[in-house]
Design an enzyme around this catalytic site. Structure first.
Site, PDB file in Angstrom:
ATOM      1  CB  SER A 234      52.967 -44.757  63.414  1.00 16.53           C
ATOM      2  OG  SER A 234      53.374 -45.695  64.392  1.00 16.53           O
ATOM      3  CE  LYS A 235      51.252 -48.843  56.997  1.00 24.79           C
ATOM      4  NZ  LYS A 235      52.255 -49.194  56.009  1.00 24.79           N
ATOM      5  NE  ARG A 236      55.755 -47.157  66.793  1.00 23.54           N
ATOM      6  CZ  ARG A 236      55.675 -46.654  68.001  1.00 23.54           C
ATOM      7  NH1 ARG A 236      55.347 -47.437  69.001  1.00 23.54           N
ATOM      8  NH2 ARG A 236      55.929 -45.384  68.218  1.00 23.54           N
TER       9      ARG A 236
END
Ligand code: GLU
Length: 465
Positions: A234-236
């Site tokens: 994911s984005k993180r």
């Protein structure tokens, strides 16, 4: 059988690396088998789908070079067809209206949970002949669904595990599983290659296709991509949007190469051209378990591609970054030459572009450390001697200029670094650049001499008094 695969993204965000990998596998399979690749936009979720996302998907696919042969088809343009099929299922007795309220369903779920049963619809409305409400598919009650998954092997699901799934909402709009099977059927998709987050949908889709007497596609569910902490990417974990990789200076081929290896292997080969991927790709080589995204490896691959691709190809992509950084490439050397000069030291095209500004635009100031170290008292004189010699040259030739630097060092009894390094800082503004002969020939006579003059003045001024 004509091989046909599809990529069927929902346009609810950018094209992310997981989607791109699914698209790549589907595309490769079609290309390898001489089949067709379909692009289908699954935009029935009107609240979450946006034109911006549709455009982002097209942009990502185009940048990656994953061209489609059919489509793009939009599910929102196919509502009449879905209605027709829903009607057919109703008429055949394979679907029914259900009027159970949310409260009733919640209560049922609570009860089942309390009894430690799997929550599922109990079929209450199945025999009630309602003519309104949602429409449910009448899932077979007995037997098993067998999926011969081309990646995961045989998967057997008992129909007892599946309940009567909603295929149309009360306003008549179709749901995901219905639209997908109608499209896969109508578009004659032979191989459904998709993420294994869809694996629970597959037995339901097979049953609906069965009720329609449709030929079943073959299924291949590819495992998820995880971040280094084991959670779904994911984005993180950093960039996950394909276009962000472009913005960060990756070549599309490097990203494709990275993505193909993320879940597929061919011996221990790491670097594959697109042609090789097409020639070698097979679903047999796909991993059964999830893969972990490794940004360092992607960066390494990008550097390999920057170093080893045709410089013209790299230059084409570099030009985008030069524009993006506000540089006019008409104001300097041919980009191809810049690529050849910079590729060893640039892991990304952003790095390469940043390191090449001075070829196209005058710099505002010298790198402080480099100036301090190299612009000492007397260096103006060294530069002046060099400049006088350079000015005599009728032809601006890197080798000859280099020879002048060597000769000057010798006559002035200086170490080469004491001559070449101030020259480098004078013309590039910093202490790092390609070899001095390359740097000077890329810069050309005018820029070189003007900048040397400026540096001489700067040094004089700096060391005054
Ligand atoms: N639209 C679905 C998604 O974006 C994919 C459906 C499918 O591949 O069957 O997850």
């Amino acid at each position: 059988m004509t091989i046909k695969t599809r990529f069927a993204p929902s346009p609810t965000g950018y094209l992310h690396v997981g989607g791109a990998r699914t698209a790549l596998f589907s595309w490769l399979y079609a290309r390898k088998q001489g089949g067709k690749f379909v692009l289908r936009i699954e935009d029935t979720d009107l609240e979450r789908s946006t034109q911006e996302s549709v455009d982002a998907i097209f942009e990502g696919m185009e940048w990656l070079g994953l061209s489609h042969d059919e489509g793009p088809f939009y599910q929102t343009q196919r509502f009449d067809r879905y209605k027709e099929i829903i009607q057919q299922l109703l008429e055949q007795g394979d679907a029914y209206h259900c009027t159970c309220s949310r409260e009733e369903l919640d209560q049922l779920r609570e009860q089942q949970k309390a009894n430690k049963e799997k929550p599922r619809y109990n079929g209450k409305c199945k025999a009630e002949n309602h003519s309104e409400g949602v429409i449910r598919f009448k899932n077979p009650v007995d037997g098993d669904v067998v999926i011969n998954d081309l990646v995961k092997g045989e998967i057997v699901v008992s129909n007892k595990e599946l309940d009567d799934l909603i295929i149309a909402r009360s306003d008549g709009t179709p749901t995901y599983n219905l639209t997908v099977i109608v499209d896969d059927m109508d578009m004659q998709i032979s191989h459904v290659i998709r993420g294994d987050d869809h694996i629970n949908n597959t037995p339901r889709q097979i049953n609906i296709l069965g009720a329609l007497d449709a030929e079943l596609p073959k299924y291949a569910h590819v495992p998820m991509i995880l971040g280094s902490d084991g959670a779904r990417l994911s984005k993180r974990h950093g960039a996950v949007s394909v276009m962000q990789y472009r913005d960060e200076g990756f070549l599309p081929d490097a990203l494709l190469n990275y993505l193909v290896r993320l879940g597929w292997s061919h011996g221990d080969q790491e670097v594959f051209s697109v042609e090789e991927m097409i020639a070698l790709f097979d679903l047999d080589g796909c991993n059964v378990s999830a893969s972990t995204f490794n940004p360092e490896k992607l960066l390494w691959l990008n550097h390999q591609y920057i170093m080893n691709s045709e410089p013209e190809h790299v230059a084409k992509h570099l030009e985008w970054h030069m524009d993006n950084q506000g540089l006019d490439v008409a104001n300097g050397p041919a980009l191809v030459e810049v690529v050849k000069a910079q590729r060893e030291r640039s892991k990304t095209l952003v790095e390469m572009a940043v390191a090449s500004h001075y070829f196209y635009k005058d710099f505002e100031s010298y790198d402080e450390k480099a100036a301090k170290k190299n612009f000492k008292q007397g260096t103006d004189n060294v530069l002046q001697v060099l400049m006088d010699a350079f000015s005599q040259e009728a032809e601006w030739n890197g080798d000859k200029l280099h020879q002048i630097v060597l000769d000057t060092a010798e006559t002035m009894e200086l170490k080469l670094g004491k001559v070449a390094q101030p020259l480098r800082v004078a013309v590039s503004g910093a202490g790092v650049s390609p070899a001095i002969d390359v740097t000077l020939s890329l810069l050309g006579r005018e820029k070189t001499l003007t900048r040397m003059q400026k540096a001489i003045e700067f040094i004089k001024e700096k060391n005054k008094g």
